[in-house]
Design a protein around this motif. Structure first.
Motif, short mmCIF file in Angstrom:
data_model
loop_
_atom_site.label_atom_id
_atom_site.label_comp_id
_atom_site.label_asym_id
_atom_site.label_seq_id
_atom_site.Cartn_x
_atom_site.Cartn_y
_atom_site.Cartn_z
N HIS A 326 26.64 -47.50 27.79
CA HIS A 326 26.27 -47.83 26.41
C HIS A 326 25.06 -47.03 25.93
O HIS A 326 24.75 -47.03 24.74
N PRO A 329 25.51 -40.69 24.78
CA PRO A 329 25.80 -40.27 23.39
C PRO A 329 27.24 -40.51 22.96
O PRO A 329 27.48 -40.96 21.83
N LYS A 332 27.82 -44.60 22.72
CA LYS A 332 26.83 -45.51 22.15
C LYS A 332 27.32 -46.27 20.91
O LYS A 332 26.74 -47.27 20.54
N LYS A 333 28.42 -45.81 20.31
CA LYS A 333 28.95 -46.52 19.13
C LYS A 333 29.71 -47.79 19.49
O LYS A 333 30.04 -48.60 18.62
N TYR A 334 29.99 -47.98 20.80
CA TYR A 334 30.76 -49.14 21.22
C TYR A 334 29.83 -50.30 21.59
O TYR A 334 28.67 -50.10 21.94
N ASP A 335 30.37 -51.51 21.53
CA ASP A 335 29.56 -52.71 21.74
C ASP A 335 29.12 -52.84 23.20
O ASP A 335 29.79 -52.36 24.12
#
Length: 378
Positions: A326, A329, A332-335
């Motif tokens: 998480h 780069p 990092k957009k995922y929960d």
């Protein structure tokens, strides 16, 4: 001007062929029979011998552990838009196949007790995403996850469990091999693993039909026909017969490698655990790790980077603990669900040289450097 003496390189974890030459016997057999390409008797026997060793009903020898995770997800029916829970503290090969299937990863934190997937964070994730399709748990550095609690949650929500045992071949959880608790288990034989085939992986399951299907997909999904016919998307994921020969030889010395890894870990722990701020990776009464990489955390004023730089100056290889997914780069957009345990382990962790060819003299060199760095900063 005198030449500077170059000290012998101490590796983190390098390939270690058997002293008995088992690997060459099987490779020679492949050459003598001209079964060089994928498939052949070494592949067939490696699958059988490996399944027997870990206590699984079936196994498929593949080109990598990543391929094994990919086919496990496919066998689990994971597809576009599906949610897959994935341990965050791991190598990217655990998470990448989720993207191959156009699915959505949700990253789960670790706990301090195991350094692996936190059952509490997993339960929180299930409450947030009840329609998850699969869970990928990792047995990091040969430490088993808290499998009873994780299995209980996966059964409660009727979710496929995939064990990434790439680093834990030879590790037991309550007397059973890791990689054999979930619906699917995957193993890696990369050059740095406890046994190696130079590159390769294995998918195991007690569902023999699913393993047969995985073999079919891995062989370009070629239908049974005189001509080349393909009714499904296929992959070039099968292990070569030569590589499988190396694996058969390496499997014979697995127990020796685990014994040496344990010796290395116990040496480090004995020599370093009393130092200020040093804490070794956890052990639990239900866990018999293979200690693939001896790892520790530093919570004093000494940073892991200080130790790694000092080791490198002495021609000694080490590395940080995995950077959580998480924080990457690409991902990092995922929960992410958790309380930052994996981030702390990454910030404070260091993996020490754990090569099974290390001598006591090598271990003394490593310990001397680490002690000097920590004691200088006391």
């Amino acid at each position: 001007m005198e030449a500077t003496e170059v000290k012998e390189r101490i590796f983190l974890s390098s390939p270690h062929m058997s002293d008995e030459g088992y690997e060459m016997e099987y490779i020679k057999e492949a050459f003598d029979t001209n079964w060089i390409a994928p498939l052949g008797e070494n592949v067939n026997q490696f699958e059988k011998e490996f399944a027997t060793k870990v206590g699984s009903k079936a196994a498929a020898a593949l080109s990598s552990g990543t391929a094994a995770i990919h086919l496990a997800l496919k066998a689990a029916g994971v597809g576009e838009g599906d949610i897959v829970f994935c341990q965050s503290l791991t190598f990217s090969a655990t998470a990448n196949p989720i993207i191959y299937q156009n699915a959505i990863p949700v990253f789960i934190d670790s706990d301090e007790k195991t350094w692996n997937m936190s059952p509490e964070a997993l339960e929180e994730a299930f409450e947030k995403y009840p329609n998850v399709k699969a869970v990928i748990v990792v047995h990091l550095y040969g430490l088993s996850a808290d499998m009873d609690k994780i299995l209980e949650l996966c059964k409660k929500y009727n979710v496929t469990l995939i064990e990434d045992a790439a680093e834990s071949l030879g590790t037991y959880y309550k007397g059973q091999h890791t990689g054999t608790f979930g619906d699917y288990g995957i193993f890696s034989f990369n050059g740095n693993k406890i046994i190696t085939t130079s590159g390769g992986g294995m998918l195991v399951s007690n569902n023999e039909e699913k393993i047969a299907k995985a073999r079919f997909w891995a062989t370009q999904s070629r239908d049974q026909a005189r001509h080349y016919q393909h009714s499904e998307l296929g992959f070039n994921y099968r292990m070569s017969n030569v590589v499988a020969g190396i694996g058969r030889g390496q499997l014979k010395v697995l127990d020796q490698r685990v014994e040496k890894k344990r010796y290395i870990y116990e040496y480090y722990k004995r020599e370093l655990s009393e130092l200020e701020g040093v804490q070794f990776m956890p052990s639990n009464e239900w866990n018999e790790p293979n200690y693939w990489l001896s790892s520790m955390t530093l919570t004093s004023i000494v940073r892991p980077a200080d130790v790694m730089e000092a080791l490198e100056r002495e021609n000694i290889e080490s590395r940080p603990v995995w950077k959580p997914m998480h924080m990457q780069p690409f991902f990092k957009k995922y929960d992410f669900v958790g309380k930052g345990v994996s981030e702390r382990l990454f910030g404070n962790g260091i993996c020490l040289p754990s090569d099974t060819k290390m001598t006591d003299g090598n271990l003394e060199r490593v310990v001397k450097v680490i002690k000097s760095v920590i004691e200088e900063n006391d």
